[in-house]
Motif scaffolding. Structure first.
Motif, PDB file in Angstrom:
ATOM      1  N   ARG A  74       0.828  -1.203   0.000  1.00  0.00           N
ATOM      2  CA  ARG A  74       0.000   0.000   0.000  1.00  0.00           C
ATOM      3  C   ARG A  74       0.866   1.258   0.000  1.00  0.00           C
ATOM      4  O   ARG A  74       0.437   2.315  -0.445  1.00  0.00           O
ATOM      5  CB  ARG A  74      -0.914   0.013   1.232  1.00  0.00           C
ATOM      6  CG  ARG A  74      -2.036  -0.975   1.165  1.00  0.00           C
ATOM      7  CD  ARG A  74      -3.281  -0.389   0.550  1.00  0.00           C
ATOM      8  NE  ARG A  74      -4.013   0.437   1.498  1.00  0.00           N
ATOM      9  CZ  ARG A  74      -4.674   1.516   1.161  1.00  0.00           C
ATOM     10  NH1 ARG A  74      -4.644   1.949  -0.063  1.00  0.00           N
ATOM     11  NH2 ARG A  74      -5.346   2.193   2.066  1.00  0.00           N
ATOM     12  N   THR A 110      -3.999  -3.340  -6.700  1.00  0.00           N
ATOM     13  CA  THR A 110      -5.398  -3.306  -6.269  1.00  0.00           C
ATOM     14  C   THR A 110      -5.696  -4.225  -5.084  1.00  0.00           C
ATOM     15  O   THR A 110      -6.468  -3.861  -4.201  1.00  0.00           O
ATOM     16  CB  THR A 110      -6.322  -3.684  -7.452  1.00  0.00           C
ATOM     17  OG1 THR A 110      -5.995  -2.841  -8.549  1.00  0.00           O
ATOM     18  CG2 THR A 110      -7.775  -3.486  -7.094  1.00  0.00           C
ATOM     19  N   PHE A 113      -5.357  -2.770  -1.557  1.00  0.00           N
ATOM     20  CA  PHE A 113      -6.378  -1.753  -1.370  1.00  0.00           C
ATOM     21  C   PHE A 113      -7.742  -2.392  -1.118  1.00  0.00           C
ATOM     22  O   PHE A 113      -8.457  -2.055  -0.179  1.00  0.00           O
ATOM     23  CB  PHE A 113      -6.431  -0.866  -2.625  1.00  0.00           C
ATOM     24  CG  PHE A 113      -7.500   0.187  -2.600  1.00  0.00           C
ATOM     25  CD1 PHE A 113      -7.325   1.341  -1.850  1.00  0.00           C
ATOM     26  CD2 PHE A 113      -8.674   0.032  -3.330  1.00  0.00           C
ATOM     27  CE1 PHE A 113      -8.304   2.316  -1.829  1.00  0.00           C
ATOM     28  CE2 PHE A 113      -9.665   1.002  -3.310  1.00  0.00           C
ATOM     29  CZ  PHE A 113      -9.475   2.156  -2.557  1.00  0.00           C
ATOM     30  N   GLN A 117     -10.435  -2.610   2.072  1.00  0.00           N
ATOM     31  CA  GLN A 117     -11.872  -2.298   1.944  1.00  0.00           C
ATOM     32  C   GLN A 117     -12.708  -3.439   2.527  1.00  0.00           C
ATOM     33  O   GLN A 117     -13.676  -3.212   3.246  1.00  0.00           O
ATOM     34  CB  GLN A 117     -12.253  -2.122   0.465  1.00  0.00           C
ATOM     35  CG  GLN A 117     -11.567  -0.969  -0.236  1.00  0.00           C
ATOM     36  CD  GLN A 117     -12.134   0.365   0.184  1.00  0.00           C
ATOM     37  OE1 GLN A 117     -13.266   0.439   0.638  1.00  0.00           O
ATOM     38  NE2 GLN A 117     -11.332   1.407   0.058  1.00  0.00           N
ATOM     39  N   ILE A 162     -15.839   1.086  -4.897  1.00  0.00           N
ATOM     40  CA  ILE A 162     -14.714   2.001  -4.710  1.00  0.00           C
ATOM     41  C   ILE A 162     -13.462   1.452  -5.378  1.00  0.00           C
ATOM     42  O   ILE A 162     -12.709   2.166  -6.030  1.00  0.00           O
ATOM     43  CB  ILE A 162     -14.460   2.234  -3.199  1.00  0.00           C
ATOM     44  CG1 ILE A 162     -15.660   2.946  -2.574  1.00  0.00           C
ATOM     45  CG2 ILE A 162     -13.198   3.054  -2.986  1.00  0.00           C
ATOM     46  CD1 ILE A 162     -15.620   2.988  -1.065  1.00  0.00           C
ATOM     47  N   THR A 163     -13.264   0.134  -5.246  1.00  0.00           N
ATOM     48  CA  THR A 163     -12.078  -0.490  -5.816  1.00  0.00           C
ATOM     49  C   THR A 163     -12.074  -0.367  -7.343  1.00  0.00           C
ATOM     50  O   THR A 163     -11.053  -0.036  -7.945  1.00  0.00           O
ATOM     51  CB  THR A 163     -12.007  -1.967  -5.410  1.00  0.00           C
ATOM     52  OG1 THR A 163     -12.050  -2.041  -3.990  1.00  0.00           O
ATOM     53  CG2 THR A 163     -10.728  -2.611  -5.900  1.00  0.00           C
ATOM     54  N   VAL A 165     -13.569   1.859  -9.159  1.00  0.00           N
ATOM     55  CA  VAL A 165     -13.341   3.255  -9.530  1.00  0.00           C
ATOM     56  C   VAL A 165     -11.853   3.576  -9.423  1.00  0.00           C
ATOM     57  O   VAL A 165     -11.267   4.200 -10.311  1.00  0.00           O
ATOM     58  CB  VAL A 165     -14.186   4.196  -8.642  1.00  0.00           C
ATOM     59  CG1 VAL A 165     -13.760   5.645  -8.854  1.00  0.00           C
ATOM     60  CG2 VAL A 165     -15.665   4.033  -8.951  1.00  0.00           C
ATOM     61  N   SER A 166     -11.224   3.105  -8.338  1.00  0.00           N
ATOM     62  CA  SER A 166      -9.797   3.410  -8.195  1.00  0.00           C
ATOM     63  C   SER A 166      -8.981   2.643  -9.226  1.00  0.00           C
ATOM     64  O   SER A 166      -7.927   3.093  -9.661  1.00  0.00           O
ATOM     65  CB  SER A 166      -9.323   3.101  -6.772  1.00  0.00           C
ATOM     66  OG  SER A 166      -8.797   1.817  -6.682  1.00  0.00           O
ATOM     67  N   GLY A 169      -8.556   4.608 -12.271  1.00  0.00           N
ATOM     68  CA  GLY A 169      -7.460   5.558 -12.078  1.00  0.00           C
ATOM     69  C   GLY A 169      -6.105   4.906 -12.291  1.00  0.00           C
ATOM     70  O   GLY A 169      -5.259   5.411 -13.023  1.00  0.00           O
ATOM     71  N   LEU A 170      -5.937   3.725 -11.671  1.00  0.00           N
ATOM     72  CA  LEU A 170      -4.661   3.018 -11.802  1.00  0.00           C
ATOM     73  C   LEU A 170      -4.406   2.607 -13.251  1.00  0.00           C
ATOM     74  O   LEU A 170      -3.279   2.657 -13.734  1.00  0.00           O
ATOM     75  CB  LEU A 170      -4.636   1.772 -10.905  1.00  0.00           C
ATOM     76  CG  LEU A 170      -4.661   1.982  -9.385  1.00  0.00           C
ATOM     77  CD1 LEU A 170      -4.452   0.653  -8.678  1.00  0.00           C
ATOM     78  CD2 LEU A 170      -3.602   2.970  -8.951  1.00  0.00           C
TER      79      LEU A 170
END
Lengths: 226, 355
Positions: A74, A110, A113, A117, A162-163, A165-166, A169-170
């Motif tokens: 992380r 991921t 992260f 969550q 949420i994962t 969506v992130s 981004g990644l």
């Protein structure tokens, strides 16, 4: 119609095929690592919770180790992670470049992260329910599947949303270092060639992606919350 | 049925050692409702969790039908737990499951076919009076209904013992009464043994056959509910009893300076406790006639515990000192407890000997 498009987004029309290809690549970079992370993340999240002190499968050493590993991954910025794990990527995917080469770092980025969550989603499950299940003679496996994963479902779905969506981004970051996809597309055309309409259209497409994921998540949460 | 033998439970987080349960021994007979009362932090919740080993005792044994549960393997213990149902203060229902599936939860692995399961669940729901709520979710139920679901779920595997951990503490008085009534019915119908933890004396009064009073991890007093109510020995017990009656208030009133009862210096103020048979005798008027004194009842409280009346009166005796003494002796002969209370206006010569 075509006139208007030509007037406002001329560059996008020129790079139409590449745009569609990029969307496809982003879709792959989100869905495949997404599904893999989902499985691994749930697994790790469950382990993190049930091996905690006082929980059904308390195991201090295992829990400590897991905590440390997750914290390690992380704390590495994703761009650096991509570079750092290149040997591992080559070993697993056979290549460290292109969309295929981006999948492995995306999973590594991921899973920790998502595991966190999951941990927070499962921690929300009332301790009393675990106690009640134990008092009814439920085994640890029973408690994990019939209580934690079931009662924690709204939180789990929120975590998945949420994962994902992130992950979008990644995937854009992975794209910019050679993975392809919408991020790469926007950087190469929009940023480096000053074709602002391309950046703008990419943002809109990503916004739609995010909204769809959020929307599905919200519907599912509503469905499983009573 | 259950024997808690020399059980000690300590919690040790490395820094502080807390003794939650301190060498407790209790024997609970088949078919009785056994109450354990104590203030919060007295260790009663830990103790009840020791019975089904949700908390493993640090020392001591838990005998369930003569077998020591603490030496059982996890797997065997799980089987035994199915014979010891438990209900909770916060009900602990599964919010993602409807009433039917909450009750059916513990039936998994019981080798019942789908139709048998359905029959069993329906029976249980009927037993607790919730047949019409089968498809409701816990969030749609009232507190009392939730506890009824909790009870049905706890009874799914036909347990012989039901542990109730503050089962009525989150409910209003009326709902509490109806849940207690249900527990009593279940005890009669199914021959259940019930162990009940509470901080409310009214709950004990309502249904318990026997009761233990816990303080700082120890059982300080134990006995038949009627005995505890009529003749408590320990201060903490008296404290609990006062929460169930108004008698503490009358003492406050008596302490007041303005002497609203107009007590004179030769009057004798007493607390009179009686139970059972002597209730029906007209003792007050009897002594009044016999010894030519006046007896004025300032306060009275009568409880019915397991069909036995238990009474407490505050009586003011007015008359000649010797006659009053005789009246008190007469009461004591009849098996009534009489305690002389200082009212601040006593003359020095009057009785200090209390029962």
């Amino acid at each position: 119609m075509e006139e208007i498009l030509l007037k406002y987004i001329p560059n996008v029309l020129n790079a139409k095929e590449e745009l569609i290809e990029s969307i496809h690549e982003t879709f792959i970079m989100v869905s495949i690592p997404g599904v893999i992370s989902l499985v691994l993340g749930v697994l790790l999240g469950v382990f993190l919770v049930v091996t905690r002190k006082g929980n059904i499968l308390e195991n201090k050493i295992f829990n400590n180790m897991l905590e440390k590993i997750i914290n390690l991954f992380r704390s590495i910025p994703f761009v650096i992670l991509i570079a750092a794990i290149i040997p591992v990527t080559r070993m697993i995917a056979g290549t460290a470049i292109g969309t295929k080469g981006a999948l492995v770092p995306l999973v590594f980025g991921t899973v920790p992260f998502f595991a966190r969550q999951m941990e927070s989603a499962l921690s929300e499950v009332d301790k009393g329910l675990i106690e009640a299940a134990q008092s009814m003679g439920s085994s640890p496996t029973d408690i994990i599947f019939r209580v934690y994963l079931r009662e924690g479902l709204p939180g789990i779905i929120r975590g998945v949303t949420i994962t994902f969506v992130s992950l979008i981004g990644l995937s854009a970051i992975a794209g910019s270092v050679g993975g392809g996809g919408l991020g790469d597309f926007a950087i190469r055309y929009g940023y480096q060639r000053f074709q602002n309409d391309i950046t703008f259209v990419t943002v809109i497409i990503l916004l739609i992606f995010v909204s769809v994921i959020r929307g599905i998540g919200d519907i599912l949460i509503k469905k499983v919350t009573h | 049925m259950i024997e808690i033998r020399n059980v000690t439970k300590t919690f040790d987080d490395g820094k502080n050692k807390i003794i939650a349960v301190d060498n407790v021994s209790i024997k609970i007979e088949k078919g009785e409702i056994y109450g354990i009362i104590g203030y919060s932090g007295a260790g009663k919740s830990t103790l009840v969790r020791c019975i089904n080993l949700l908390e493993r005792p640090t020392k001591g044994k838990i005998l369930f039908k003569g077998k020591d549960l603490t030496v059982f393997s996890e797997k065997n213990l799980r089987e035994k737990r199915k014979k010891i149902g438990m209900i909770f203060q916060n009900f602990n229902l599964f919010n993602s499951r409807n009433v039917y599936h909450n009750v059916a939860y513990p039936l998994k692995g019981s080798k019942l076919s789908k139709s048998e399961e359905k029959k069993k669940v329906r029976e249980l729901l009927q037993l607790v009076g919730l047949s019409d709520k089968e498809n409701s979710y816990p969030s749609q139920l009232s507190g009392g209904q939730k506890q009824r679901v909790g009870i049905a779920r706890a009874l799914a595997n036909d347990p012989e013992v039901l542990l109730c951990d503050e089962a009525t503490s989150a409910l209003d008085p009326k709902t509490t009464t109806s849940i207690l009534k249900l527990l009593k019915e279940l005890k009669e119908k199914l021959g259940l043994t019930i162990v009940l933890i509470t901080h409310e004396m009214t709950v004990i009064k309502e249904i318990c056959d026997r009761v233990s009073i816990m303080e700082q991890g120890r059982v300080i007093e134990e006995g038949n509910t009627i005995k505890i109510f009529s003749n408590p020995e320990k201060e903490a017990t008296k404290g609990f009893l006062e929460t169930a009656t108004n008698s503490s208030k009358i003492f406050d009133v008596l302490q007041l300076k303005d002497n609203i009862f107009n007590i004179q210096k030769d009057d004798v103020l007493t607390k009179v406790n009686y139970l059972g048979d002597c209730t029906k005798d007209a003792l007050i008027s009897e002594v009044s006639r016999k010894f030519k004194i006046n007896a004025s009842i300032l306060y009275g409280n009568l409880e019915i515990l397991n069909q036995t009346p238990v009474g407490e009166l505050i009586v003011l005796f007015i008359g000649e000192t010797a006659s009053i003494q005789k009246s008190i002796d007469y009461f004591r002969e009849k098996g009534i407890l009489v305690e002389v209370i200082e009212h601040g206006r006593n003359s020095s010569k009057v009785y200090t000997k209390c029962s």
